[in-house]
Design an enzyme around this catalytic site. Structure first.
Site, PDB file in Angstrom:
ATOM      1  N   CYS A  32       0.819  -1.171   0.001  1.00  0.00           N
ATOM      2  CA  CYS A  32      -0.071   0.133   0.125  1.00  0.00           C
ATOM      3  C   CYS A  32       0.609   1.366   0.259  1.00  0.00           C
ATOM      4  CB  CYS A  32      -0.970  -0.197   1.442  1.00  0.00           C
ATOM      5  SG  CYS A  32      -1.753  -1.752   1.573  1.00  0.00           S
TER       6      CYS A  32
HETATM    7  C1  BEZ Z   1       0.302  -4.697   2.035  1.00  0.00           C
HETATM    8  O1  BEZ Z   1      -0.786  -3.142   1.184  1.00  0.00           O
HETATM    9  O2  BEZ Z   1       1.519  -4.159   2.083  1.00  0.00           O
HETATM   10  C2  BEZ Z   1      -0.023  -6.150   2.150  1.00  0.00           C
HETATM   11  C3  BEZ Z   1      -1.927  -5.860   2.121  1.00  0.00           C
HETATM   12  C4  BEZ Z   1      -2.011  -7.030   3.948  1.00  0.00           C
HETATM   13  C5  BEZ Z   1      -1.245  -7.790   2.780  1.00  0.00           C
HETATM   14  C6  BEZ Z   1      -0.406  -8.500   1.846  1.00  0.00           C
HETATM   15  C7  BEZ Z   1       0.011  -6.948   2.194  1.00  0.00           C
END
Ligand code: BEZ
Length: 231
Positions: free
Chosen positions: A61
């Site tokens: 994200c």
């Molecule tokens: C991320 O955005 O890095 C993420 C969020 C949930 C699970 C795996 C990665």
């Protein structure tokens, strides 16, 4: 993805964001909007204190919000607004922004991010990941009429491609400009020819595209694949 989908009106929710609180329809009014949400990741230590999910400070994200900030001028040029959503509170979003901007040089998070710490908004916007049973990596492109024109749903393990978001947006804008009498073919990019909708007769097509159009010669001889240059 049960819940609101293509053609549905996004509910006019009052949202708290990193900029100010507003009603979604006021934000959507008179322009197109890219509304994107982010999955939360289970954090063991945090799970002892809270409900076990953290939406901010997640790695993929962080790259995505940074890329949105870096592409902001592309959206602005098209008159399109951005609106993020992550399932933490406003203070957490504000604390996260320096990381996002530091990771992606040239990125400025100038768009608002909705807070949804109680996960009350995501089901109403159909942004729940059915596998994770939490917030999803979803993206709705919303038209000036507050209706969903396109939705992406990616699993938490796959970051989105901003070039594809822009490409899809350009396709929607082009189709809207031509009152959906055209469609864009595979891998289409702006300045490339478009396809004439099968709902348009050859007679109407001659009026709509005075510059002419080409009909592909195919074994069926049905004349259904017509291409026009509208650039
Ligand atoms: C991320 O955005 O890095 C993420 C969020 C949930 C699970 C795996 C990665």
């Amino acid at each position: 993805m049960p819940g609101i989908t293509l053609g549905d009106t996004v509910p006019n929710l009052e949202v708290e964001t990193t900029h100010k609180n507003f009603k979604l329809h006021d934000y959507f009014a008179d322009s197109w909007t890219v509304l994107f949400s982010h999955p939360a990741s289970p954090i063991y230590l945090l799970s002892l204190l809270t409900n076990g999910l953290q939406g901010d400070f997640t790695p993929v994200c962080t790259t995505e919000l940074g890329a949105m900030g870096k592409y902001a001028h592309e959206f602005e040029q098209r008159g399109v607004k951005l609106l993020g959503l992550s399932c933490d509170d406003i203070q957490s979003h504000k604390d996260w922004i320096p990381d996002i901007e530091a990771f992606t040089p040239g990125s400025k998070v100038t768009y608002p991010i909705i807070a949804d710490p109680n996960k009350e908004i995501i089901p109403q916007l159909n942004m729940v990941d059915p596998i994770e049973n939490g917030p999803s990596r979803a993206l709705h492109i919303v038209g000036p009429d507050c209706k969903i024109k396109l939705s992406f749903l990616y699993p938490s393990t796959t970051g989105r491609n901003m070039d594809e978001v822009l490409r899809a947006l350009d396709s929607l804008l082009m189709a809207a400009k031509h009152k959906n009498k055209i469609a864009t073919p595979v891998n289409w990019k702006p300045d490339e020819p478009v396809v004439i909708s099968p709902a348009v007769s050859d007679e109407e097509a001659k009026k709509l595209f005075p510059q002419g159009f080409k009909t592909a010669e195919l074994p069926s001889k049905k004349g259904y694949l017509r291409v026009a240059d509208v650039s």
